[in-house]
Write an enzyme that holds these catalytic residues in place. Structure first.
Site, PDB file in Angstrom:
ATOM      1  N   TYR A 102      -2.104  -3.621 -21.932  1.00  0.00           N
ATOM      2  CA  TYR A 102      -2.908  -4.542 -21.104  1.00  0.00           C
ATOM      3  C   TYR A 102      -2.753  -4.282 -19.618  1.00  0.00           C
ATOM      4  O   TYR A 102      -3.341  -4.978 -18.803  1.00  0.00           O
ATOM      5  CB  TYR A 102      -2.564  -6.007 -21.424  1.00  0.00           C
ATOM      6  N   LYS A 103      -1.947  -3.271 -19.248  1.00  0.00           N
ATOM      7  CA  LYS A 103      -1.778  -2.955 -17.824  1.00  0.00           C
ATOM      8  C   LYS A 103      -2.842  -1.927 -17.434  1.00  0.00           C
ATOM      9  O   LYS A 103      -4.006  -2.273 -17.351  1.00  0.00           O
ATOM     10  CB  LYS A 103      -0.337  -2.520 -17.594  1.00  0.00           C
ATOM     11  N   ASP A 116      10.324   3.552 -21.813  1.00  0.00           N
ATOM     12  CA  ASP A 116       9.350   2.472 -21.677  1.00  0.00           C
ATOM     13  C   ASP A 116       8.265   2.969 -20.715  1.00  0.00           C
ATOM     14  O   ASP A 116       8.557   3.321 -19.569  1.00  0.00           O
ATOM     15  CB  ASP A 116      10.034   1.213 -21.130  1.00  0.00           C
ATOM     16  N   PHE A 149      13.229  -3.745 -16.744  1.00  0.00           N
ATOM     17  CA  PHE A 149      12.504  -4.995 -16.951  1.00  0.00           C
ATOM     18  C   PHE A 149      13.330  -5.916 -17.866  1.00  0.00           C
ATOM     19  O   PHE A 149      13.977  -5.448 -18.794  1.00  0.00           O
ATOM     20  CB  PHE A 149      11.159  -4.655 -17.598  1.00  0.00           C
TER      21      PHE A 149
HETATM   22  C1  LIG Z   1       5.076  -5.472 -18.793  1.00  0.00           C
HETATM   23  C2  LIG Z   1       6.342  -4.954 -19.345  1.00  0.00           C
HETATM   24  C3  LIG Z   1       6.823  -5.389 -20.583  1.00  0.00           C
HETATM   25  C4  LIG Z   1       6.107  -6.487 -21.310  1.00  0.00           C
HETATM   26  O1  LIG Z   1       6.513  -6.688 -22.625  1.00  0.00           O
HETATM   27  P1  LIG Z   1       5.655  -7.685 -23.530  1.00  0.00           P
HETATM   28  O2  LIG Z   1       6.325  -7.700 -24.824  1.00  0.00           O
HETATM   29  O3  LIG Z   1       4.256  -7.141 -23.574  1.00  0.00           O
HETATM   30  O4  LIG Z   1       5.642  -9.030 -22.866  1.00  0.00           O
HETATM   31  C5  LIG Z   1       7.970  -4.786 -21.079  1.00  0.00           C
HETATM   32  N1  LIG Z   1       8.621  -3.811 -20.379  1.00  0.00           N
HETATM   33  C6  LIG Z   1       8.173  -3.391 -19.176  1.00  0.00           C
HETATM   34  C7  LIG Z   1       8.897  -2.321 -18.440  1.00  0.00           C
HETATM   35  C8  LIG Z   1       7.037  -3.961 -18.612  1.00  0.00           C
HETATM   36  O5  LIG Z   1       6.604  -3.556 -17.425  1.00  0.00           O
END
Ligand SMILES: *Cc1c(COP(=O)(O)O)cnc(C)c1O
Length: 407
Positions: free
Chosen positions: A233-234, A208, A131
């Site tokens: 939040y997922k 992660d 990501f």
């Molecule tokens: C959704 C997601 C994030 C989001 O990071 P935020 O700091 O909450 O915006 C980070 N890494 C991965 C792999 C994700 O899927």
């Protein structure tokens, strides 16, 4: 209606009729005007219980207990809620998980801490399909510390392999940063084998868990994981911007130092000392005042996940994604749509990605019709099937709507 469609509808209905978790969908706030919600892995739906929890909080802990609530519960909340996330969703014993900040900020803190534990080593290893925020934060830290960011390529469908990591990791590697479940393909990484491969070179590993937590059972302690972060939040339905969680294995906590020295992570917070000295345990990974309001909805989802059990949640997830792929084979593949997710259920998480050059434009139309998948560049429609709030019939409605939009 074609024969294909009739058969699929019958199958979805039969699967819902025997689904042991079907009744859980009723616990969520009805989504008015929504035909199919296919983005539970980007923003989980709120629970009905959350409305009453927030109302009670406004009147009680906040409205009446007022400042006393910091002493009575809020100071400890990042740690007590962290322990609950650890126990229910991470396979983590108490004292190793904290809830705070965003995933991005926690990545910064933990990658920095990890790099500090391996002085003299010259590289961070990350997969190229990770990501953006993970890659960006890691590259910023690499630049600031004069380290090399080495990019590992994985298979487009199955992601990074243990062999690939074993080959790439060396005495130069300080840290390996990987997603357990790939945000696009849904590929599940082999956490035990990859963690062991990193450790064989005495490198540290950070997982992660954004697309894993709440959807698949995890065993961080058993795998000997060093660091982990994830969103709430997922699949944990904490609501937009709810704080992240961070896991640091207990034996690393004394020596790991994160770079954002705030008063809330200092020893003896209210002594207002002249010099920063980190608190012991997971409190040292906190920096400022914790986002208490943002932690409330998550509590309801943790209760629900505990009640349903992650083994049953994973089984339903398999069933939903299998139906999506079965429907894909019958109605999308003939239209030239590609499947960008592994067919073996053990190798995929809770979402499925389809590919077609027209998907960006089609996603907009679907949203207008109340069918809500996610568009992921380039040309990917991702459907995230949150097991406790999504039915087989809803999943199928989504796939059929994609077909209808294409023809
Ligand atoms: C959704 C997601 C994030 C989001 O990071 P935020 O700091 O909450 O915006 C980070 N890494 C991965 C792999 C994700 O899927």
């Amino acid at each position: 209606m074609t024969d294909d469609t009739t058969q699929l509808l019958a199958r979805a209905a039969a699967l819902d009729a025997t689904d042991p978790l079907a009744e859980f969908a009723e616990r969520f706030v009805p989504a008015s005007g929504v035909v199919a919600y296919l983005d539970g892995n980007s923003l989980g739906r709120p629970l009905r219980a959350t409305s009453s929890r927030i109302d009670a909080f406004v009147r009680g802990a906040w409205g009446s207990r007022l400042i006393r609530s910091w002493d009575e519960q809020w100071m400890e909340l990042p740690l007590t809620l962290g322990d609950r996330v650890g126990a229910i969703a991470l396979g983590a014993a108490a004292g190793q998980t904290v809830v705070a900040d965003s995933t991005t900020v926690m990545l910064f803190k933990l990658i920095s801490a990890a790099v500090g534990l391996r002085p003299g080593r010259s590289e961070i290893l990350i997969e190229g399909s990770n990501f953006p925020t993970d890659r960006f934060v890691a590259s910023g830290i690499a630049a600031a510390h004069g380290l090399e960011l080495r990019v590992l390529a994985g298979d487009p469908l199955t992601g990074v392999s243990a062999e690939g990591v074993a080959e790439a990791v060396s005495e130069r590697t300080a840290l390996v940063v990987l997603s357990h479940i790939d945000y696009r393909s849904g590929a599940v990484a082999d956490m035990p084998a990859i963690t062991a491969a990193a450790h064989a070179a005495d490198a540290l590993i950070l997982w992660d868990l954004c697309h894993s937590v709440g959807a698949v059972p995890l065993e961080l302690d058993r795998c000997g994981v060093d660091f982990a972060v994830g969103c709430t939040y997922k699949y944990l339905n904490g609501g937009p911007g709810s704080p992240a969680f961070a896991y640091v294995r207990s034996d690393l906590q004394g020596s790991a130092e994160q770079p954002i020295w705030g008063w809330m992570g200092a020893a003896n917070v209210f002594e207002m000392r002249e010099q920063y000295e980190p608190a012991s345990g997971m409190r040292r990974f906190i920096s400022g005042t914790p986002p208490v309001l943002g932690m409330l909805p998550l509590m309801d989802m943790l209760d629900l996940v505990e009640e349903a059990g992650l083994a049953r949640i994973r089984a339903k997830s398999h069933s939903l994604t299998a139906l999506a792929i079965e429907a894909y084979d019958q109605v999308l593949a003939p239209l030239g749509v590609t499947l960008r997710t592994a067919r073996d259920p053990e190798l995929r998480g809770g979402h499925v990605t389809f590919g077609h050059e027209r998907f960006q434009e089609i996603t907009l139309r679907l949203w207008g019709d109340g069918v809500l998948p996610d568009y992921r560049h380039p040309g990917g429609i991702r459907i995230g099937l949150s097991p406790l709030s999504t039915s087989h019939a809803e999943t199928l409605r989504g796939v059929l709507a994609i077909r209808d939009a294409l023809v």
